[in-house]
Design a protein around this motif. Structure first.
Motif, PDB file in Angstrom:
ATOM      1  N   SER A  83       0.830  -1.209   0.000  1.00  0.00           N
ATOM      2  CA  SER A  83       0.000   0.000   0.000  1.00  0.00           C
ATOM      3  C   SER A  83       0.863   1.257   0.000  1.00  0.00           C
ATOM      4  CB  SER A  83      -0.920   0.025   1.220  1.00  0.00           C
ATOM      5  OG  SER A  83      -1.901  -0.967   1.102  1.00  0.00           O
ATOM      6  N   SER A 113      -7.668  -8.224   4.108  1.00  0.00           N
ATOM      7  CA  SER A 113      -8.776  -7.287   3.958  1.00  0.00           C
ATOM      8  C   SER A 113      -8.808  -6.267   5.096  1.00  0.00           C
ATOM      9  CB  SER A 113     -10.090  -8.069   3.906  1.00  0.00           C
ATOM     10  OG  SER A 113     -11.182  -7.195   3.813  1.00  0.00           O
ATOM     11  N   ASP A 114      -8.690  -6.745   6.327  1.00  0.00           N
ATOM     12  CA  ASP A 114      -8.710  -5.845   7.488  1.00  0.00           C
ATOM     13  C   ASP A 114      -7.533  -4.884   7.469  1.00  0.00           C
ATOM     14  OD1 ASP A 114     -10.993  -7.130   8.365  1.00  0.00           O
ATOM     15  OD2 ASP A 114      -9.942  -8.339   9.885  1.00  0.00           O
ATOM     16  N   SER A 115      -6.367  -5.375   7.112  1.00  0.00           N
ATOM     17  CA  SER A 115      -5.174  -4.529   7.077  1.00  0.00           C
ATOM     18  C   SER A 115      -5.307  -3.434   6.033  1.00  0.00           C
ATOM     19  CB  SER A 115      -3.925  -5.371   6.800  1.00  0.00           C
ATOM     20  OG  SER A 115      -3.728  -6.309   7.829  1.00  0.00           O
ATOM     21  N   ARG A 166      -8.142  -2.199   4.917  1.00  0.00           N
ATOM     22  CA  ARG A 166      -9.152  -1.261   5.407  1.00  0.00           C
ATOM     23  C   ARG A 166      -8.533  -0.307   6.430  1.00  0.00           C
ATOM     24  NH1 ARG A 166     -12.654  -4.397   8.284  1.00  0.00           N
ATOM     25  NH2 ARG A 166     -11.341  -3.919  10.051  1.00  0.00           N
ATOM     26  N   ASP A 167      -7.714  -0.853   7.321  1.00  0.00           N
ATOM     27  CA  ASP A 167      -7.111  -0.038   8.375  1.00  0.00           C
ATOM     28  C   ASP A 167      -6.186   1.041   7.834  1.00  0.00           C
ATOM     29  OD1 ASP A 167      -8.482  -1.582  10.202  1.00  0.00           O
ATOM     30  OD2 ASP A 167      -6.719  -2.765  10.805  1.00  0.00           O
ATOM     31  N   GLY A 179      -6.358   2.164   4.596  1.00  0.00           N
ATOM     32  CA  GLY A 179      -6.971   2.866   3.469  1.00  0.00           C
ATOM     33  C   GLY A 179      -6.525   2.386   2.109  1.00  0.00           C
ATOM     34  N   TYR A 190      -6.327  -0.114  -1.371  1.00  0.00           N
ATOM     35  CA  TYR A 190      -7.302  -0.607  -2.344  1.00  0.00           C
ATOM     36  C   TYR A 190      -7.352  -2.126  -2.272  1.00  0.00           C
ATOM     37  CZ  TYR A 190      -9.447  -1.769  -6.792  1.00  0.00           C
ATOM     38  OH  TYR A 190     -10.267  -2.292  -7.759  1.00  0.00           O
ATOM     39  N   HIS A 191      -8.564  -2.670  -2.161  1.00  0.00           N
ATOM     40  CA  HIS A 191      -8.741  -4.115  -2.093  1.00  0.00           C
ATOM     41  C   HIS A 191      -9.861  -4.538  -3.028  1.00  0.00           C
ATOM     42  CE1 HIS A 191     -10.281  -7.845   0.171  1.00  0.00           C
ATOM     43  NE2 HIS A 191      -9.209  -8.187  -0.512  1.00  0.00           N
TER      44      HIS A 191
END
Length: 82
Positions: free
Chosen positions: A44, A64-66, A68-69, A71, A73-74
């Motif tokens: 990221s 996914s959580d990482s 999201r934490d 910001g 792109y997933h």
């Protein structure tokens, strides 16, 4: 202050996407999840988005959580029949 993980997106820079093949099982050595978190953060920071199998279990969930934490792109891809 903008999170250090957000800088590529703050400046609208995405270099590309990386496909990550990882476990959907919660019964896995925690070291794999630790490495997954570190990898996602590093990718990221460098402007890469991450593509996974689309579930929120196991290491895919950690990825996914990482993302999201920080910001990142997933893109989760899951077959329609599932």
């Amino acid at each position: 202050m903008v999170s250090h993980c957000l800088w590529p997106y703050f400046f609208n820079v995405m270099i590309g996407k990386i496909a990550v093949f990882c476990s959907a099982s919660n019964d896995i050595d925690p070291n794999y999840n630790k490495v997954a978190r570190e990898f996602v953060r590093a990718a990221s920071l460098r402007g890469y988005g991450i593509v996974t199998g689309g579930t929120v279990k196991g290491t895919m969930g950690v990825v996914s959580d990482s993302l999201r934490d920080c910001g990142g792109y997933h893109l989760g891809v899951i077959p329609r029949f599932m």
